[in-house]
Design a protein around this motif. Structure first.
Motif, PDB file in Angstrom:
ATOM      1  N   CYS A 172      66.202  58.410   8.998  1.00 33.63           N
ATOM      2  CA  CYS A 172      64.938  58.597   9.707  1.00 33.63           C
ATOM      3  C   CYS A 172      64.523  57.352  10.490  1.00 33.63           C
ATOM      4  O   CYS A 172      63.456  57.334  11.100  1.00 33.63           O
ATOM      5  CB  CYS A 172      63.832  58.987   8.729  1.00 33.63           C
ATOM      6  N   PHE A 173      65.362  56.307  10.487  1.00 32.86           N
ATOM      7  CA  PHE A 173      65.041  55.054  11.176  1.00 32.86           C
ATOM      8  C   PHE A 173      65.795  54.956  12.504  1.00 32.86           C
ATOM      9  O   PHE A 173      66.946  55.381  12.618  1.00 32.86           O
ATOM     10  CB  PHE A 173      65.407  53.841  10.303  1.00 32.86           C
ATOM     11  N   LEU A 174      65.128  54.361  13.508  1.00 30.72           N
ATOM     12  CA  LEU A 174      65.758  54.090  14.791  1.00 30.72           C
ATOM     13  C   LEU A 174      65.461  52.640  15.180  1.00 30.72           C
ATOM     14  O   LEU A 174      64.514  52.357  15.923  1.00 30.72           O
ATOM     15  CB  LEU A 174      65.246  55.043  15.874  1.00 30.72           C
ATOM     16  N   PRO A 175      66.243  51.668  14.709  1.00 31.67           N
ATOM     17  CA  PRO A 175      66.089  50.288  15.182  1.00 31.67           C
ATOM     18  C   PRO A 175      66.610  50.172  16.610  1.00 31.67           C
ATOM     19  O   PRO A 175      67.612  50.807  16.966  1.00 31.67           O
ATOM     20  CB  PRO A 175      66.935  49.477  14.194  1.00 31.67           C
ATOM     21  N   TYR A 176      65.956  49.345  17.446  1.00 33.74           N
ATOM     22  CA  TYR A 176      66.339  49.262  18.845  1.00 33.74           C
ATOM     23  C   TYR A 176      66.034  47.880  19.424  1.00 33.74           C
ATOM     24  O   TYR A 176      65.237  47.113  18.886  1.00 33.74           O
ATOM     25  CB  TYR A 176      65.615  50.337  19.670  1.00 33.74           C
ATOM     26  N   VAL A 177      66.691  47.581  20.529  1.00 35.37           N
ATOM     27  CA  VAL A 177      66.413  46.397  21.336  1.00 35.37           C
ATOM     28  C   VAL A 177      66.084  46.877  22.746  1.00 35.37           C
ATOM     29  O   VAL A 177      66.476  47.979  23.141  1.00 35.37           O
ATOM     30  CB  VAL A 177      67.606  45.417  21.362  1.00 35.37           C
ATOM     31  N   PHE A 178      65.359  46.036  23.503  1.00 38.75           N
ATOM     32  CA  PHE A 178      64.977  46.455  24.848  1.00 38.75           C
ATOM     33  C   PHE A 178      64.805  45.241  25.763  1.00 38.75           C
ATOM     34  O   PHE A 178      64.666  44.099  25.299  1.00 38.75           O
ATOM     35  CB  PHE A 178      63.684  47.286  24.825  1.00 38.75           C
ATOM     36  N   GLY A 179      64.762  45.500  27.050  1.00 42.52           N
ATOM     37  CA  GLY A 179      64.511  44.471  28.045  1.00 42.52           C
ATOM     38  C   GLY A 179      64.194  45.111  29.380  1.00 42.52           C
ATOM     39  O   GLY A 179      64.617  46.239  29.655  1.00 42.52           O
ATOM     40  N   GLY A 180      63.438  44.384  30.230  1.00 36.09           N
ATOM     41  CA  GLY A 180      63.108  44.964  31.519  1.00 36.09           C
ATOM     42  C   GLY A 180      62.113  44.143  32.308  1.00 36.09           C
ATOM     43  O   GLY A 180      61.940  42.942  32.100  1.00 36.09           O
ATOM     44  N   LEU A 181      61.413  44.813  33.226  1.00 40.51           N
ATOM     45  CA  LEU A 181      60.464  44.209  34.162  1.00 40.51           C
ATOM     46  C   LEU A 181      59.064  44.228  33.571  1.00 40.51           C
ATOM     47  O   LEU A 181      58.666  45.193  32.921  1.00 40.51           O
ATOM     48  CB  LEU A 181      60.491  44.983  35.485  1.00 40.51           C
ATOM     49  N   ALA A 193      38.301  21.679  46.939  1.00 39.15           N
ATOM     50  CA  ALA A 193      38.774  22.995  47.376  1.00 39.15           C
ATOM     51  C   ALA A 193      38.923  23.871  46.148  1.00 39.15           C
ATOM     52  O   ALA A 193      39.180  23.387  45.035  1.00 39.15           O
ATOM     53  CB  ALA A 193      40.100  22.873  48.108  1.00 39.15           C
ATOM     54  N   SER A 194      38.726  25.150  46.318  1.00 43.36           N
ATOM     55  CA  SER A 194      38.866  26.093  45.204  1.00 43.36           C
ATOM     56  C   SER A 194      39.542  27.367  45.694  1.00 43.36           C
ATOM     57  O   SER A 194      39.460  27.722  46.874  1.00 43.36           O
ATOM     58  CB  SER A 194      37.505  26.425  44.581  1.00 43.36           C
ATOM     59  N   GLU A 195      40.186  28.014  44.780  1.00 40.99           N
ATOM     60  CA  GLU A 195      40.860  29.275  45.094  1.00 40.99           C
ATOM     61  C   GLU A 195      40.722  30.204  43.901  1.00 40.99           C
ATOM     62  O   GLU A 195      41.063  29.833  42.772  1.00 40.99           O
ATOM     63  CB  GLU A 195      42.339  29.045  45.409  1.00 40.99           C
ATOM     64  N   ALA A 196      40.229  31.406  44.138  1.00 39.83           N
ATOM     65  CA  ALA A 196      40.063  32.408  43.081  1.00 39.83           C
ATOM     66  C   ALA A 196      40.797  33.680  43.483  1.00 39.83           C
ATOM     67  O   ALA A 196      40.574  34.213  44.575  1.00 39.83           O
ATOM     68  CB  ALA A 196      38.590  32.698  42.833  1.00 39.83           C
ATOM     69  N   GLN A 197      41.676  34.150  42.619  1.00 39.08           N
ATOM     70  CA  GLN A 197      42.413  35.392  42.843  1.00 39.08           C
ATOM     71  C   GLN A 197      42.043  36.365  41.735  1.00 39.08           C
ATOM     72  O   GLN A 197      42.376  36.140  40.572  1.00 39.08           O
ATOM     73  CB  GLN A 197      43.922  35.125  42.843  1.00 39.08           C
ATOM     74  N   HIS A 198      41.351  37.425  42.118  1.00 45.29           N
ATOM     75  CA  HIS A 198      40.927  38.426  41.143  1.00 45.29           C
ATOM     76  C   HIS A 198      41.805  39.666  41.263  1.00 45.29           C
ATOM     77  O   HIS A 198      42.200  40.073  42.358  1.00 45.29           O
ATOM     78  CB  HIS A 198      39.462  38.802  41.368  1.00 45.29           C
ATOM     79  N   ASN A 199      42.104  40.258  40.114  1.00 42.10           N
ATOM     80  CA  ASN A 199      42.988  41.432  40.066  1.00 42.10           C
ATOM     81  C   ASN A 199      44.297  41.148  40.809  1.00 42.10           C
ATOM     82  O   ASN A 199      44.789  41.973  41.583  1.00 42.10           O
ATOM     83  CB  ASN A 199      42.296  42.657  40.647  1.00 42.10           C
ATOM     84  N   HIS A 200      44.839  39.981  40.537  1.00 40.86           N
ATOM     85  CA  HIS A 200      46.064  39.535  41.197  1.00 40.86           C
ATOM     86  C   HIS A 200      47.286  40.060  40.439  1.00 40.86           C
ATOM     87  O   HIS A 200      47.358  39.978  39.211  1.00 40.86           O
ATOM     88  CB  HIS A 200      46.091  38.004  41.249  1.00 40.86           C
ATOM     89  N   LEU A 201      48.253  40.608  41.173  1.00 44.36           N
ATOM     90  CA  LEU A 201      49.469  41.142  40.562  1.00 44.36           C
ATOM     91  C   LEU A 201      50.439  40.005  40.263  1.00 44.36           C
ATOM     92  O   LEU A 201      50.822  39.256  41.154  1.00 44.36           O
ATOM     93  CB  LEU A 201      50.134  42.165  41.489  1.00 44.36           C
ATOM     94  N   ILE A 202      50.815  39.871  38.992  1.00 44.02           N
ATOM     95  CA  ILE A 202      51.827  38.903  38.593  1.00 44.02           C
ATOM     96  C   ILE A 202      53.002  39.671  38.004  1.00 44.02           C
ATOM     97  O   ILE A 202      52.872  40.816  37.566  1.00 44.02           O
ATOM     98  CB  ILE A 202      51.281  37.883  37.571  1.00 44.02           C
ATOM     99  N   TYR A 203      54.166  39.067  38.019  1.00 46.36           N
ATOM    100  CA  TYR A 203      55.355  39.763  37.550  1.00 46.36           C
ATOM    101  C   TYR A 203      56.251  38.810  36.778  1.00 46.36           C
ATOM    102  O   TYR A 203      56.123  37.587  36.841  1.00 46.36           O
ATOM    103  CB  TYR A 203      56.123  40.375  38.730  1.00 46.36           C
ATOM    104  N   GLY A 204      57.173  39.397  36.021  1.00 43.40           N
ATOM    105  CA  GLY A 204      58.093  38.603  35.211  1.00 43.40           C
ATOM    106  C   GLY A 204      59.074  39.516  34.514  1.00 43.40           C
ATOM    107  O   GLY A 204      59.470  40.550  35.052  1.00 43.40           O
ATOM    108  N   TYR A 205      59.442  39.163  33.298  1.00 43.99           N
ATOM    109  CA  TYR A 205      60.418  39.956  32.565  1.00 43.99           C
ATOM    110  C   TYR A 205      59.992  40.079  31.103  1.00 43.99           C
ATOM    111  O   TYR A 205      59.126  39.353  30.613  1.00 43.99           O
ATOM    112  CB  TYR A 205      61.818  39.347  32.664  1.00 43.99           C
TER     113      TYR A 205
END
Length: 269
Positions: free
Chosen positions: A175-184, A213-225
């Protein structure tokens, strides 16, 4: 006596013939039929579920404001000769712990005990951190004056939503399903950065600045893995529970790593 021996011989012949006519059942050889063996859960199909998690986010703010300071002090003597934008300013690293909640949905394909799938996982929380630092230096520059420069900067990141799109591979064991994963990995973040500098010139006694000087980014899309491991446990029918660890790395203006442990409940259709 002779009659008794003849009767025993006839009985043995009939018993041997009867045994030869019987089917060759595996259970007679001490093994189990397929119907008596332990069955494997069928994990193939679409599934959906909810989850909750707790974890830490670790931010490396070093160098996160260098480009802003360089733009602020472009074409100035203190930037050309003192390279103020390259000062570390001691922004360093920060760490914060938070909880979150979300959902997941996916599809499994199964070959015997091997399960391969695609999944989308979402978590809403308050991950991130902030830091502030300043540094002062004095040098005599090519204009013959002593320049006492003070530079300051602040940086913060707040990640509210995270989603990972991953492939996963598992092995069905009872009844067990051990798993590994990876992605975006994708995230929704608020990033705020500020820089300021001032220059006191002696012996003239002139204060240049401060400039900022100042910079504000709201609801900014960031990405990685993303990567990690977990286990799904079949409870009854299509209902299953889940335990999982996930690592996410976002490579934005602020280098951020997030580790979470999660528990969830799902249903496979």
């Amino acid at each position: 006596m002779r009659r008794l021996m003849v009767a025993a011989a006839m009985l043995g012949t009939v018993s041997a013939a009867h045994a030869a006519d019987m089917p060759d059942l595996p259970i007679l050889r001490g093994s189990f039929t397929d119907g008596l063996s332990t069955s494997t859960v069928n994990w193939q199909g679409f599934y959906i579920g909810g989850q909750g998690g707790y974890g830490s986010s670790d931010e490396n703010f070093n160098g996160s404001t260098s480009n802003m300071m360089a733009a602020l002090l472009a074409d100035t003597l203190i930037e050309q000769e003192m390279q103020v934008s390259q000062w570390n300013l001691g922004l360093g690293k920060a760490s914060q712990r938070s909880s979150g909640y979300g959902a997941f949905v996916g599809y499994n394909a199964q070959w015997d005990d091997v399960v391969i799938g695609l999944e989308a996982s979402y978590l809403h929380g308050k991950f991130g951190g902030s830091t502030t630092a300043s540094e002062a230096r004095s040098n005599q520059l090519s204009d013959g004056n002593v320049h006492s420069v003070t530079a300051s900067s602040t940086a913060s990141i707040a990640i509210k939503d995270m989603a990972t799109f991953r492939g996963r591979a598992g092995y069905a064991w009872g009844c067990f399903l051990p798993y590994v994963f990876g992605g975006l990995a994708l995230g929704n973040a608020d990033i705020v950065r500020t820089v300021s500098a001032q220059d006191f010139v002696t012996p003239a006694g002139v204060l240049l600045g401060p400039v900022s000087a100042s910079e504000a980014q709201h609801n900014h899309l960031i990405y990685g893995y993303s990567g990690g491991l977990g286990v799904d446990i079949n409870l009854v029918g299509g209902l299953f529970m889940r335990a999982e660890w996930e690592y996410i790395r976002f490579t934005s203006q602020v280098d951020t790593s997030i580790n979470t442990v999660r528990a969830g409940l799902g249903y496979k259709f």
